[in-house]
Design a protein around this motif. Structure first.
Motif, PDB file in Angstrom:
ATOM      1  N   ASP A 180       0.861  -1.179   0.000  1.00  0.00           N
ATOM      2  CA  ASP A 180       0.000   0.000   0.000  1.00  0.00           C
ATOM      3  C   ASP A 180       0.899   1.231   0.000  1.00  0.00           C
ATOM      4  O   ASP A 180       2.090   1.125   0.267  1.00  0.00           O
ATOM      5  CB  ASP A 180      -0.941   0.018   1.215  1.00  0.00           C
ATOM      6  N   GLY A 181       0.303   2.368  -0.307  1.00  0.00           N
ATOM      7  CA  GLY A 181       1.093   3.602  -0.326  1.00  0.00           C
ATOM      8  C   GLY A 181       2.349   3.429  -1.154  1.00  0.00           C
ATOM      9  O   GLY A 181       2.279   3.143  -2.349  1.00  0.00           O
ATOM     10  N   TYR A 182       3.505   3.560  -0.501  1.00  0.00           N
ATOM     11  CA  TYR A 182       4.790   3.389  -1.172  1.00  0.00           C
ATOM     12  C   TYR A 182       5.570   2.239  -0.539  1.00  0.00           C
ATOM     13  O   TYR A 182       6.792   2.226  -0.545  1.00  0.00           O
ATOM     14  CB  TYR A 182       5.585   4.701  -1.112  1.00  0.00           C
ATOM     15  N   ARG A 183       4.835   1.279   0.007  1.00  0.00           N
ATOM     16  CA  ARG A 183       5.451   0.148   0.708  1.00  0.00           C
ATOM     17  C   ARG A 183       5.436  -1.112  -0.153  1.00  0.00           C
ATOM     18  O   ARG A 183       4.433  -1.424  -0.796  1.00  0.00           O
ATOM     19  CB  ARG A 183       4.726  -0.128   2.025  1.00  0.00           C
ATOM     20  N   LEU A 184       6.575  -1.804  -0.109  1.00  0.00           N
ATOM     21  CA  LEU A 184       6.747  -3.049  -0.848  1.00  0.00           C
ATOM     22  C   LEU A 184       7.269  -4.130   0.091  1.00  0.00           C
ATOM     23  O   LEU A 184       8.106  -3.861   0.952  1.00  0.00           O
ATOM     24  CB  LEU A 184       7.765  -2.868  -1.980  1.00  0.00           C
ATOM     25  N   GLN A 185       6.795  -5.341  -0.097  1.00  0.00           N
ATOM     26  CA  GLN A 185       7.360  -6.517   0.580  1.00  0.00           C
ATOM     27  C   GLN A 185       8.410  -7.072  -0.368  1.00  0.00           C
ATOM     28  O   GLN A 185       8.119  -7.361  -1.532  1.00  0.00           O
ATOM     29  CB  GLN A 185       6.270  -7.562   0.823  1.00  0.00           C
ATOM     30  N   LEU A 186       9.649  -7.195   0.113  1.00  0.00           N
ATOM     31  CA  LEU A 186      10.742  -7.678  -0.726  1.00  0.00           C
ATOM     32  C   LEU A 186      11.353  -8.939  -0.129  1.00  0.00           C
ATOM     33  O   LEU A 186      11.449  -9.080   1.086  1.00  0.00           O
ATOM     34  CB  LEU A 186      11.835  -6.617  -0.848  1.00  0.00           C
ATOM     35  N   HIS A 187      11.781  -9.839  -1.007  1.00  0.00           N
ATOM     36  CA  HIS A 187      12.530 -11.038  -0.627  1.00  0.00           C
ATOM     37  C   HIS A 187      13.853 -10.987  -1.381  1.00  0.00           C
ATOM     38  O   HIS A 187      13.888 -10.600  -2.557  1.00  0.00           O
ATOM     39  CB  HIS A 187      11.769 -12.307  -1.017  1.00  0.00           C
ATOM     40  N   PHE A 188      14.920 -11.408  -0.710  1.00  0.00           N
ATOM     41  CA  PHE A 188      16.255 -11.363  -1.296  1.00  0.00           C
ATOM     42  C   PHE A 188      16.846 -12.763  -1.365  1.00  0.00           C
ATOM     43  O   PHE A 188      16.442 -13.659  -0.626  1.00  0.00           O
ATOM     44  CB  PHE A 188      17.169 -10.456  -0.449  1.00  0.00           C
ATOM     45  N   ASN A 189      17.842 -12.937  -2.223  1.00  0.00           N
ATOM     46  CA  ASN A 189      18.455 -14.251  -2.418  1.00  0.00           C
ATOM     47  C   ASN A 189      19.282 -14.733  -1.239  1.00  0.00           C
ATOM     48  O   ASN A 189      19.696 -15.882  -1.206  1.00  0.00           O
ATOM     49  CB  ASN A 189      19.297 -14.270  -3.703  1.00  0.00           C
ATOM     50  N   ASN A 190      19.481 -13.884  -0.235  1.00  0.00           N
ATOM     51  CA  ASN A 190      20.206 -14.311   0.966  1.00  0.00           C
ATOM     52  C   ASN A 190      19.250 -14.711   2.090  1.00  0.00           C
ATOM     53  O   ASN A 190      19.666 -14.927   3.219  1.00  0.00           O
ATOM     54  CB  ASN A 190      21.161 -13.221   1.445  1.00  0.00           C
TER      55      ASN A 190
END
Length: 83
Positions: A12-22
């Motif tokens: 929402d808004g300017y928020r993102l859920q991120l996943h990384f390769n580590n």
């Protein structure tokens, strides 16, 4: 190890859920980073929602992107780490 974003989900808004390769995952709020010629168009939430995953990071149709290392540093801040 080279850091890569492996998954992105608009919240929402300017928020993102991120996943990384580590193995790190977290929520980042990019609103404070949306300034300057390339990033200003992303203040339009309709444009911001068009975020897509590239081979290493996230990008928008206008070519704006953030380095995965920068995104990882935001995701690892204590207030952003997913429980």
């Amino acid at each position: 190890m080279f850091i890569h974003v492996t998954n992105v989900q608009y919240l929402d808004g300017y928020r993102l859920q991120l996943h990384f390769n580590n193995g790190v995952e977290g929520v980042v709020d990019l609103e404070p980073e949306l300034y300057g010629e390339v990033f200003e168009p992303l203040r339009d939430q309709q444009v911001f929602r068009q975020v897509a995953l590239t081979s290493r990071t996230i990008e928008w149709p206008n070519g704006a992107d953030f380095a995965p290392e920068f995104l990882l540093s935001l995701a690892q801040k204590p207030e952003h780490v997913a429980a």
